[in-house]
Design a protein around this motif. Sequence first.
Motif, PDB file in Angstrom:
ATOM      1  N   ILE A   1      68.739  34.011  51.751  1.00 29.61           N
ATOM      2  CA  ILE A   1      69.258  34.675  50.555  1.00 29.61           C
ATOM      3  C   ILE A   1      68.325  34.541  49.358  1.00 29.61           C
ATOM      4  O   ILE A   1      68.133  35.500  48.605  1.00 29.61           O
ATOM      5  N   ARG A   2      67.711  33.389  49.177  1.00 26.13           N
ATOM      6  CA  ARG A   2      66.968  33.121  47.949  1.00 26.13           C
ATOM      7  C   ARG A   2      65.453  33.289  48.100  1.00 26.13           C
ATOM      8  O   ARG A   2      64.754  33.432  47.107  1.00 26.13           O
ATOM      9  N   VAL A   3      64.957  33.255  49.324  1.00 31.36           N
ATOM     10  CA  VAL A   3      63.515  33.410  49.526  1.00 31.36           C
ATOM     11  C   VAL A   3      63.179  34.780  50.124  1.00 31.36           C
ATOM     12  O   VAL A   3      62.336  35.513  49.599  1.00 31.36           O
TER      13      VAL A   3
ATOM     14  N   SER B   1      54.469  32.363  55.993  1.00 31.34           N
ATOM     15  CA  SER B   1      55.266  31.239  56.494  1.00 31.34           C
ATOM     16  C   SER B   1      55.200  30.036  55.565  1.00 31.34           C
ATOM     17  O   SER B   1      56.082  29.170  55.595  1.00 31.34           O
ATOM     18  N   GLU B   2      54.150  29.982  54.720  1.00 31.12           N
ATOM     19  CA  GLU B   2      54.043  28.867  53.785  1.00 31.12           C
ATOM     20  C   GLU B   2      55.243  28.810  52.847  1.00 31.12           C
ATOM     21  O   GLU B   2      55.694  27.717  52.450  1.00 31.12           O
ATOM     22  N   GLN B   3      55.772  29.975  52.491  1.00 29.97           N
ATOM     23  CA  GLN B   3      56.937  29.998  51.606  1.00 29.97           C
ATOM     24  C   GLN B   3      58.147  29.364  52.288  1.00 29.97           C
ATOM     25  O   GLN B   3      58.929  28.653  51.650  1.00 29.97           O
ATOM     26  N   LEU B   4      58.310  29.615  53.570  1.00 28.92           N
ATOM     27  CA  LEU B   4      59.434  29.045  54.303  1.00 28.92           C
ATOM     28  C   LEU B   4      59.281  27.537  54.435  1.00 28.92           C
ATOM     29  O   LEU B   4      60.265  26.787  54.321  1.00 28.92           O
ATOM     30  N   VAL B   5      58.047  27.108  54.665  1.00 30.18           N
ATOM     31  CA  VAL B   5      57.786  25.667  54.794  1.00 30.18           C
ATOM     32  C   VAL B   5      58.074  24.963  53.470  1.00 30.18           C
ATOM     33  O   VAL B   5      58.705  23.895  53.438  1.00 30.18           O
TER      34      VAL B   5
END
Length: 272
Positions: free
Chosen positions: A184-186, A166-170
């Motif tokens: 699309i990009r993550v 979830s850190e990537q989304l944050v």
Amino acid sequence: MKKLINHTPSSANQVLLGLLPFAILLIAYMIGSDARLAINPSDKLLPSFGQMGEAMYRLAFEPSRRTGELVFWQDTLSSLMRLFAGVGIAAIFGLCIGVLTGALPILFASFAPLLTVISLIPPLAILPILFIVIGLGEASKITLIAIGVAPFIARDIQRRTQEIPSEQLVKAQTLGASTPQILIRVLLPQVMPKLIDAIRLSLGAGWLFLIAAEAISSTDGLGYRIFLVRRYMSMDVILPYVAWITLLAFLIDYLLSAINSRLYPWNAEGKS
């Protein structure tokens, strides 16, 4: 003395050990075939390799008197086209549904139970329904493969999407990324190698649905030919066709694995 659990064979020995069971099976078959044919030369249960070779030569290199086609290659082409179409459609639907339900909690709450229920329906049980609704043509066969494979791919991609930290989304949101951009990009680049893995795992089921559909309603295809000649106990055709299907499945799986390693080497490194 080195314990067996700690003994790792060399690369050369691994190849030899991998080939050993196949060699044993071939030798056992040859012995059994020779024994049965010695008692009854017209026995059809265990044909010799020569008999199988003659049968396959006729199918592969002698045009059919009825259609003028090379039956073996036409069967192969028809089956592969149906398999690729069905699995391709399933992969697209599975990817879209899996990513969306895995990334968006509101969609997960709404559609995850339905996806679970659909995945529990035996696809072969709805084959008569497909024949009634869609007809006996190519569409029903491709649809059966897609319906049978798509839920498996969707649930696998859903789980893989939820495993992304979830850190990537944050971080992406902190940098101003919108929901479509995050999808699309993550998320999408990270689940693409997982999609190929899911396709590889679902190919066995795809072949099963393909052969079942061809056996019931078709005029060509590998499954159709096997069930056509079974009434004559033509094991000299059935056994090579089964071996050919196995080889095709292995080659497709190997090709997908090579593509995955080529396009997403970081995924292979993560597994090691």
